[in-house]
Write an enzyme that holds these catalytic residues in place. Structure first.
Site, PDB file in Angstrom:
ATOM      1  N   HIS A  48       0.812  -1.219   0.000  1.00  0.00           N
ATOM      2  CA  HIS A  48       0.000   0.000   0.000  1.00  0.00           C
ATOM      3  C   HIS A  48       0.847   1.271   0.000  1.00  0.00           C
ATOM      4  O   HIS A  48       0.382   2.321   0.433  1.00  0.00           O
ATOM      5  CB  HIS A  48      -0.930   0.013   1.216  1.00  0.00           C
ATOM      6  CG  HIS A  48      -2.074  -0.950   1.101  1.00  0.00           C
ATOM      7  ND1 HIS A  48      -3.065  -0.829   0.152  1.00  0.00           N
ATOM      8  CD2 HIS A  48      -2.386  -2.048   1.839  1.00  0.00           C
ATOM      9  CE1 HIS A  48      -3.942  -1.814   0.294  1.00  0.00           C
ATOM     10  NE2 HIS A  48      -3.546  -2.570   1.313  1.00  0.00           N
ATOM     11  N   ARG A  73       6.712  -6.218   3.348  1.00  0.00           N
ATOM     12  CA  ARG A  73       5.396  -6.731   2.973  1.00  0.00           C
ATOM     13  C   ARG A  73       5.315  -6.740   1.452  1.00  0.00           C
ATOM     14  O   ARG A  73       5.406  -5.700   0.806  1.00  0.00           O
ATOM     15  CB  ARG A  73       4.261  -5.898   3.553  1.00  0.00           C
ATOM     16  CG  ARG A  73       2.903  -6.441   3.077  1.00  0.00           C
ATOM     17  CD  ARG A  73       1.742  -5.981   3.898  1.00  0.00           C
ATOM     18  NE  ARG A  73       1.428  -4.573   3.728  1.00  0.00           N
ATOM     19  CZ  ARG A  73       0.314  -3.998   4.201  1.00  0.00           C
ATOM     20  NH1 ARG A  73      -0.565  -4.732   4.890  1.00  0.00           N
ATOM     21  NH2 ARG A  73       0.099  -2.718   4.031  1.00  0.00           N
ATOM     22  N   ASP A  87      17.056 -12.588  -3.531  1.00  0.00           N
ATOM     23  CA  ASP A  87      18.381 -12.392  -4.112  1.00  0.00           C
ATOM     24  C   ASP A  87      18.921 -10.996  -3.813  1.00  0.00           C
ATOM     25  O   ASP A  87      20.139 -10.784  -3.742  1.00  0.00           O
ATOM     26  CB  ASP A  87      18.335 -12.599  -5.626  1.00  0.00           C
ATOM     27  CG  ASP A  87      18.250 -14.074  -6.019  1.00  0.00           C
ATOM     28  OD1 ASP A  87      18.385 -14.933  -5.130  1.00  0.00           O
ATOM     29  OD2 ASP A  87      18.042 -14.352  -7.216  1.00  0.00           O
ATOM     30  N   GLN A 149      -0.370 -12.754   6.607  1.00  0.00           N
ATOM     31  CA  GLN A 149      -1.436 -11.907   7.152  1.00  0.00           C
ATOM     32  C   GLN A 149      -2.787 -12.605   7.139  1.00  0.00           C
ATOM     33  O   GLN A 149      -3.194 -13.200   6.136  1.00  0.00           O
ATOM     34  CB  GLN A 149      -1.530 -10.592   6.374  1.00  0.00           C
ATOM     35  CG  GLN A 149      -0.503  -9.581   6.843  1.00  0.00           C
ATOM     36  CD  GLN A 149      -0.821  -8.182   6.363  1.00  0.00           C
ATOM     37  OE1 GLN A 149      -0.318  -7.751   5.341  1.00  0.00           O
ATOM     38  NE2 GLN A 149      -1.649  -7.474   7.111  1.00  0.00           N
ATOM     39  N   GLU A 151      -6.516 -11.676   7.164  1.00  0.00           N
ATOM     40  CA  GLU A 151      -7.253 -10.460   6.848  1.00  0.00           C
ATOM     41  C   GLU A 151      -8.713 -10.702   6.480  1.00  0.00           C
ATOM     42  O   GLU A 151      -9.362  -9.825   5.909  1.00  0.00           O
ATOM     43  CB  GLU A 151      -6.548  -9.725   5.698  1.00  0.00           C
ATOM     44  CG  GLU A 151      -5.116  -9.343   6.012  1.00  0.00           C
ATOM     45  CD  GLU A 151      -4.458  -8.541   4.929  1.00  0.00           C
ATOM     46  OE1 GLU A 151      -4.584  -7.303   4.951  1.00  0.00           O
ATOM     47  OE2 GLU A 151      -3.827  -9.157   4.034  1.00  0.00           O
ATOM     48  N   SER A 176      -7.584  -3.665   9.603  1.00  0.00           N
ATOM     49  CA  SER A 176      -8.419  -2.878   8.684  1.00  0.00           C
ATOM     50  C   SER A 176      -9.123  -3.761   7.671  1.00  0.00           C
ATOM     51  O   SER A 176     -10.348  -3.672   7.486  1.00  0.00           O
ATOM     52  CB  SER A 176      -7.561  -1.825   7.975  1.00  0.00           C
ATOM     53  OG  SER A 176      -7.059  -0.885   8.900  1.00  0.00           O
ATOM     54  N   ASP A 177      -8.366  -4.614   6.986  1.00  0.00           N
ATOM     55  CA  ASP A 177      -8.996  -5.499   6.008  1.00  0.00           C
ATOM     56  C   ASP A 177      -9.897  -6.521   6.685  1.00  0.00           C
ATOM     57  O   ASP A 177     -10.949  -6.895   6.143  1.00  0.00           O
ATOM     58  CB  ASP A 177      -7.933  -6.205   5.168  1.00  0.00           C
ATOM     59  CG  ASP A 177      -7.398  -5.318   4.068  1.00  0.00           C
ATOM     60  OD1 ASP A 177      -8.197  -4.764   3.300  1.00  0.00           O
ATOM     61  OD2 ASP A 177      -6.168  -5.165   3.973  1.00  0.00           O
TER      62      ASP A 177
END
Length: 263
Positions: A48, A73, A87, A149, A151, A176-177
């Site tokens: 995000h 993330r 990598d 996560q 969610e 939130s989600d």
């Protein structure tokens, strides 16, 4: 020269609280400043936030002088992207919107070389200091940290099975989600959402499972820690800047000193 220990992974495995901060501004300077603040980990957001591989490498490089682990993330579950980030020196990940144990297992496999996974083999890259870390490849997974996560309501119900997958180091609530999925968009303090969060975080009380959460409000963070969370983000660079920037401006606007009248 050997691979460096991942303190976040080992400390969480020992049951220690690890406090972190979200980095959303895409600035290596901001991340470097926060890396010296004493957080156990910093989350550089690739989902995000206006970040890409190069900006994340720069933030990882900036933070590397300090004793804080950089967690990235990812924006997706794409194993080719995982390979590229690994990598490039990223070893700690938070994967969004994991719904099932099967998805979690696939993500773990994306972070492992064969025969334990599907990570592509590159002889020399930033992760092994351009070939200078001897024995990197067979041992790389030992310092790799994988968090997923939770969610949605479906994911919350499957959280115990997801956490049980070998190679999943933590399950992490996205309030939130989760609140949006449970019909309380923008209201993670809804009673039903809080009950669901608690049901996942309390998995951490078994001493084997690591649970975590994003909790920008201190009272929330303390409550979630009481419920069993040990992998806790307590704020964000964006939140610190807006909150303290707004408060400072407001204090001086409140003086409201009248300008002298023109002669």
């Amino acid at each position: 020269m050997t691979a460096l220990r991942n303190p976040l992974k080992s400390n969480l495995a020992e049951g220690r609280l690890q406090v972190g901060l979200w980095c959303s501004l895409g600035s290596a300077v901001v991340t470097e400043v926060l890396a010296g603040a004493g957080y156990d980990w910093l989350l550089v957001d690739g989902e995000h936030s206006p970040n890409d591989l190069l900006s994340i490498i720069e933030q990882h490089r900036a933070a590397s002088a300090y004793e804080t682990e950089v967690v990235v993330r990812m924006r997706s579950h794409d194993p080719d992207a995982v390979k590229q980030f690994m990598d490039s020196g990223i070893r700690s990940f938070l994967f969004p919107f994991v719904q099932t144990a099967e998805q979690a297992q696939a993500l773990v496999r994306a972070t492992r070389y064969p025969p334990h996974g599907i990570r592509g083999y590159s002889v020399s890259q930033r992760a092994n200091r351009y070939g200078r870390v001897k024995g990197y490849h067979p041992l790389a997974h030992e310092e790799c940290f994988v968090a997923v996560q939770i969610e949605s309501g479906v994911a919350a119900q499957a959280a115990a099975d997801i956490a049980a997958i070998e190679g999943v180091d933590a399950v992490f609530i996205g309030p939130s989600d989760l609140s949006a999925d449970l019909g309380a968009l923008g209201n993670p303090h809804d009673d039903g959402v809080q009950q669901t969060i608690r049901s996942v975080l309390e998995l951490g009380r078994d001493g084997q499972t690591v649970t975590g959460v994003l909790a920008p409000l201190e009272e929330d963070a303390r409550r979630y820690i009481d419920w069993g969370a040990r992998f806790v983000a307590v704020g964000s660079d964006l939140g610190l800047l807006t909150r303290h920037g707004d408060a400072l401006a407001a204090r001086f606007r409140a003086l409201d000193i009248a300008r002298p009248a023109s002669a």
